[in-house]
Design a protein around this motif. Structure first.
Motif, PDB file in Angstrom:
ATOM      1  N   LEU A  45       0.801  -1.225  -0.140  1.00  0.00           N
ATOM      2  CA  LEU A  45       0.091   0.073  -0.192  1.00  0.00           C
ATOM      3  C   LEU A  45       0.718   1.300  -0.060  1.00  0.00           C
ATOM      4  N   LYS A  49       0.610   4.241  -2.667  1.00  0.00           N
ATOM      5  CA  LYS A  49       0.360   5.456  -2.547  1.00  0.00           C
ATOM      6  C   LYS A  49       1.270   6.373  -3.335  1.00  0.00           C
ATOM      7  N   PHE A  52       0.424   6.588  -6.487  1.00  0.00           N
ATOM      8  CA  PHE A  52      -0.599   7.649  -6.869  1.00  0.00           C
ATOM      9  C   PHE A  52      -0.130   9.166  -6.510  1.00  0.00           C
ATOM     10  N   ASP A  53       0.755   9.424  -5.725  1.00  0.00           N
ATOM     11  CA  ASP A  53       1.421  10.482  -5.380  1.00  0.00           C
ATOM     12  C   ASP A  53       2.222  10.941  -6.472  1.00  0.00           C
ATOM     13  N   GLY A  90      -6.691  -0.948   2.030  1.00  0.00           N
ATOM     14  CA  GLY A  90      -6.501   0.514   2.269  1.00  0.00           C
ATOM     15  C   GLY A  90      -5.973   0.575   3.700  1.00  0.00           C
ATOM     16  N   ASP A 111      -0.882   9.254   6.165  1.00  0.00           N
ATOM     17  CA  ASP A 111      -0.987   8.519   4.709  1.00  0.00           C
ATOM     18  C   ASP A 111      -2.644   7.969   5.171  1.00  0.00           C
ATOM     19  N   TYR A 113      -4.865   5.819   2.336  1.00  0.00           N
ATOM     20  CA  TYR A 113      -4.728   5.301   0.797  1.00  0.00           C
ATOM     21  C   TYR A 113      -5.672   4.084   0.657  1.00  0.00           C
ATOM     22  N   LYS A 115      -7.157   1.446  -2.398  1.00  0.00           N
ATOM     23  CA  LYS A 115      -6.785   0.963  -3.616  1.00  0.00           C
ATOM     24  C   LYS A 115      -7.993   1.691  -4.508  1.00  0.00           C
ATOM     25  N   ARG A 119     -12.715   2.546  -4.150  1.00  0.00           N
ATOM     26  CA  ARG A 119     -12.883   3.838  -3.795  1.00  0.00           C
ATOM     27  C   ARG A 119     -13.956   4.151  -4.014  1.00  0.00           C
ATOM     28  N   GLY A 124     -12.741   4.847   2.611  1.00  0.00           N
ATOM     29  CA  GLY A 124     -12.038   5.819   3.082  1.00  0.00           C
ATOM     30  C   GLY A 124     -12.956   6.444   4.359  1.00  0.00           C
ATOM     31  N   ASN A 151      -4.871  16.878  -5.963  1.00  0.00           N
ATOM     32  CA  ASN A 151      -5.511  15.869  -5.543  1.00  0.00           C
ATOM     33  C   ASN A 151      -6.948  16.257  -5.344  1.00  0.00           C
ATOM     34  N   GLY A 154      -9.240  13.963  -3.492  1.00  0.00           N
ATOM     35  CA  GLY A 154      -9.188  13.830  -2.029  1.00  0.00           C
ATOM     36  C   GLY A 154      -9.578  15.209  -1.422  1.00  0.00           C
TER      37      GLY A 154
END
Length: 179
Positions: A45, A49, A52-53, A90, A111, A113, A115, A119, A124, A151, A154
């Motif tokens: 994970l 992450k 993703f970032d 996650g 963090d 996160y 997957k 989502r 989350g 993001n 987010g």
């Protein structure tokens, strides 16, 4: 704090009810504290992450370092995991801080996160609500974290759950040779 977030996240619903509602959709969601056996999943994970970032090369974590820092004699941080049918999907990593203004501890969420394929399934939200429960149990006055300005999803998620996006401050960092 927890009550306001709970009202935003799940109006008229408890943490258990939200997990139960996902279970009715065929998902067995579990939010739990991580343990040493979870290190491979945590590493996966962390790498996801970082991808993703947009900075996969920045990961320096190793299983050995995580074992010491997360599960050693004096843990430096903590991890809660989200699982569906036994698969880790996650995580939220956090540590405790102290607010001199509030004269109370707080939580720094490092963090969060989930997957991609999970989502928009309240995972989350369930992780954030569990973090609020932990904050309340520990007598914390707030939870702080950062979100990348790029993001948008987010940012929208955090605003939806009632977080204040504070633009008056900038993140400062000393690392590498500056330490």
């Amino acid at each position: 704090m927890q009550q306001k977030m709970r009202q935003k996240l799940f109006p008229n619903m408890s943490f258990r009810k939200i997990l139960d509602s996902e279970n009715k959709k065929g998902r067995n969601i579990l939010i739990r504290y991580a343990n040493k056996k979870d290190i491979p999943a945590i590493m996966e994970l962390i790498h996801l992450k970082a991808e993703f970032d947009g900075c996969p090369e920045s990961v320096e974590a190793t299983p050995q370092k995580l074992e010491i820092d997360l599960f050693g004699e004096t843990p430096l941080a903590f991890v809660i995991l989200a699982e569906v049918d036994g698969d880790t999907i996650g995580l939220a990593t956090y540590h405790f801080i102290y607010s001199t203004f509030l004269a109370k501890p707080g939580i720094w969420l490092d963090d969060l996160y989930v997957k991609a394929e999970y989502r928009s399934h309240r995972v989350g939200q369930a992780l954030m609500l569990r973090l609020c429960q932990i904050a309340k149990e520990k007598g914390c006055g707030r939870i702080d974290w950062t979100v990348a300005v790029s993001n948008e999803r987010g940012i929208n998620f955090y605003e939806k759950i009632g977080a204040k996006i504070i633009n008056k401050v900038k993140l400062c960092r000393l690392d590498g040779q500056m330490l």
